[in-house]
Design a protein around this motif. Sequence first.
Motif, PDB file in Angstrom:
ATOM      1  N   PRO A 170       0.983  -1.281   0.117  1.00 10.50           N
ATOM      2  CA  PRO A 170      -0.183   0.571   0.270  1.00 10.50           C
ATOM      3  C   PRO A 170       0.847   1.156   0.084  1.00 10.50           C
ATOM      4  CG  PRO A 170       0.092  -1.294   2.423  1.00 10.50           C
ATOM      5  CD  PRO A 170       0.239  -2.001   1.141  1.00 10.50           C
ATOM      6  N   LEU A 171       0.471   2.613  -0.500  1.00  7.28           N
ATOM      7  CA  LEU A 171       1.147   3.588  -0.013  1.00  7.28           C
ATOM      8  C   LEU A 171       1.337   3.647   0.912  1.00  7.28           C
ATOM      9  CD1 LEU A 171       1.759   6.100  -2.752  1.00  7.28           C
ATOM     10  CD2 LEU A 171      -0.722   6.934  -1.854  1.00  7.28           C
ATOM     11  N   LEU A 185      -4.622   1.550   3.150  1.00  9.12           N
ATOM     12  CA  LEU A 185      -5.650   0.020   2.678  1.00  9.12           C
ATOM     13  C   LEU A 185      -6.102   0.284   1.590  1.00  9.12           C
ATOM     14  CD1 LEU A 185      -4.806  -1.581   6.195  1.00  9.12           C
ATOM     15  CD2 LEU A 185      -3.184  -1.427   3.938  1.00  9.12           C
ATOM     16  N   ALA A 186      -6.705  -0.472   0.942  1.00  5.71           N
ATOM     17  CA  ALA A 186      -8.163   0.038   0.140  1.00  5.71           C
ATOM     18  C   ALA A 186      -8.552  -1.103  -0.441  1.00  5.71           C
ATOM     19  CB  ALA A 186      -7.529   0.778  -1.552  1.00  5.71           C
ATOM     20  N   GLU A 187     -10.253  -1.475  -0.595  1.00  7.61           N
ATOM     21  CA  GLU A 187     -10.232  -1.771  -1.236  1.00  7.61           C
ATOM     22  C   GLU A 187     -10.493  -1.777  -3.009  1.00  7.61           C
ATOM     23  OE1 GLU A 187     -11.209  -5.189  -0.042  1.00  7.61           O
ATOM     24  OE2 GLU A 187     -10.880  -4.724   1.927  1.00  7.61           O
ATOM     25  N   ALA A 188     -11.051  -2.548  -3.424  1.00  9.74           N
ATOM     26  CA  ALA A 188     -11.054  -2.436  -5.459  1.00  9.74           C
ATOM     27  C   ALA A 188     -12.434  -1.150  -5.034  1.00  9.74           C
ATOM     28  CB  ALA A 188     -11.800  -3.471  -5.889  1.00  9.74           C
ATOM     29  N   GLY A 189     -12.010  -0.264  -6.249  1.00  4.94           N
ATOM     30  CA  GLY A 189     -13.085   0.481  -5.693  1.00  4.94           C
ATOM     31  C   GLY A 189     -12.548   2.180  -4.793  1.00  4.94           C
ATOM     32  N   ASP A 190     -11.785   1.663  -3.776  1.00  7.25           N
ATOM     33  CA  ASP A 190     -11.825   2.879  -3.295  1.00  7.25           C
ATOM     34  C   ASP A 190     -11.059   3.345  -3.715  1.00  7.25           C
ATOM     35  OD1 ASP A 190     -12.951   1.879  -1.284  1.00  7.25           O
ATOM     36  OD2 ASP A 190     -10.859   1.403   0.289  1.00  7.25           O
ATOM     37  N   LEU A 228       4.830  13.572   0.997  1.00 10.61           N
ATOM     38  CA  LEU A 228       5.635  12.485   1.177  1.00 10.61           C
ATOM     39  C   LEU A 228       4.404  11.761   1.338  1.00 10.61           C
ATOM     40  CD1 LEU A 228       8.166  14.046   4.006  1.00 10.61           C
ATOM     41  CD2 LEU A 228       8.502  13.640   1.457  1.00 10.61           C
ATOM     42  N   HIS A 229       5.972  10.212   0.707  1.00 11.66           N
ATOM     43  CA  HIS A 229       4.699   9.166   0.320  1.00 11.66           C
ATOM     44  C   HIS A 229       5.686   8.556  -0.625  1.00 11.66           C
ATOM     45  CE1 HIS A 229       4.077  10.674  -3.940  1.00 11.66           C
ATOM     46  NE2 HIS A 229       4.428   9.966  -4.688  1.00 11.66           N
ATOM     47  N   ALA A 230       5.610   6.984   0.027  1.00  7.21           N
ATOM     48  CA  ALA A 230       6.356   5.733  -0.474  1.00  7.21           C
ATOM     49  C   ALA A 230       5.576   4.924  -0.464  1.00  7.21           C
ATOM     50  CB  ALA A 230       7.618   5.725   0.982  1.00  7.21           C
ATOM     51  N   SER A 231       6.365   3.131  -1.288  1.00  7.89           N
ATOM     52  CA  SER A 231       5.563   2.423  -1.049  1.00  7.89           C
ATOM     53  C   SER A 231       6.933   1.216  -0.760  1.00  7.89           C
ATOM     54  CB  SER A 231       4.877   2.228  -2.447  1.00  7.89           C
ATOM     55  OG  SER A 231       4.649   1.266  -2.633  1.00  7.89           O
ATOM     56  N   ASP A 232       7.161   0.363  -0.828  1.00  4.32           N
ATOM     57  CA  ASP A 232       7.502  -0.966  -0.483  1.00  4.32           C
ATOM     58  C   ASP A 232       7.127  -1.583  -1.045  1.00  4.32           C
ATOM     59  OD1 ASP A 232       8.460  -0.372   1.876  1.00  4.32           O
ATOM     60  OD2 ASP A 232       6.732  -1.134   3.216  1.00  4.32           O
ATOM     61  N   ARG A 286      -2.182  -5.277  -8.270  1.00  2.76           N
ATOM     62  CA  ARG A 286      -2.278  -4.101  -7.022  1.00  2.76           C
ATOM     63  C   ARG A 286      -2.120  -2.568  -8.288  1.00  2.76           C
ATOM     64  NH1 ARG A 286       1.188   0.271  -4.206  1.00  2.76           N
ATOM     65  NH2 ARG A 286       1.171   0.479  -6.513  1.00  2.76           N
ATOM     66  N   ARG A 287      -2.994  -2.547  -9.278  1.00  2.44           N
ATOM     67  CA  ARG A 287      -4.093  -1.721 -10.354  1.00  2.44           C
ATOM     68  C   ARG A 287      -4.406  -0.612  -9.903  1.00  2.44           C
ATOM     69  NH1 ARG A 287      -6.833  -5.307 -13.992  1.00  2.44           N
ATOM     70  NH2 ARG A 287      -7.557  -5.477 -12.157  1.00  2.44           N
ATOM     71  N   VAL A 288      -3.967   0.921 -10.055  1.00  2.00           N
ATOM     72  CA  VAL A 288      -3.928   1.548  -9.116  1.00  2.00           C
ATOM     73  C   VAL A 288      -3.765   2.285 -10.473  1.00  2.00           C
ATOM     74  CG1 VAL A 288      -3.536   3.671  -7.838  1.00  2.00           C
ATOM     75  CG2 VAL A 288      -3.065   1.841  -6.705  1.00  2.00           C
TER      76      VAL A 288
END
Length: 179
Positions: free
Chosen positions: A101-102, A132-137, A146-150, A158-160
């Motif tokens: 997650p972002l 965290l998100a569900e599909a459609g969120d 500031l943001h990151a992703s592991d 994980r399509r966004v």
Amino acid sequence: MEGVLDFLATNGPIGSLAAWRLGEMARPVRAILFNKTASANWALAWHQDRVIAVREREEVEGFGPWTRKHGALHVAPPFELLAGMLTLRAHLDPVPQTNAPLLVAPGSHRFGRIPEADVPEVVCKCGVAMCLAEAGDIWIYATPILHASDRASVATHRRVLQVDYAVGDLPGGLQWLGV
């Protein structure tokens, strides 16, 4: 393509959220589809988005340096322009903790343009929120946060769809690349 633009317009399902925050003059200025999979599973260090996509190069005071990303021309604008933008992330797949997650540092966008050497201190000061998100969120955040992703620990799709919105025209003949 027209259906996608309707979806992103200020009276569409995603664009209406941008209009709610930025006003009816909001418009999509960049869209990116991210797709993490088992074979494309990357990590992204803490950073601010600092550039905008434009149609062609025009020398305008306060805009620079220039770069090219994925074939599109980008320029770093004055921070005030970025501070007036909004980013929306529409999740096409579930994003549990195991699916990269972002991560955001809440409130970090209020610190202005953060030098790279100061990023760890600002993240420590602001804390970390896991998106965290569900599909459609749809997650909405200030573009310069500031943001990151592991990397995903359990790699599945994980399509966004990430869409940046702005209000108004750019100065000096610069034009948004748009979507």
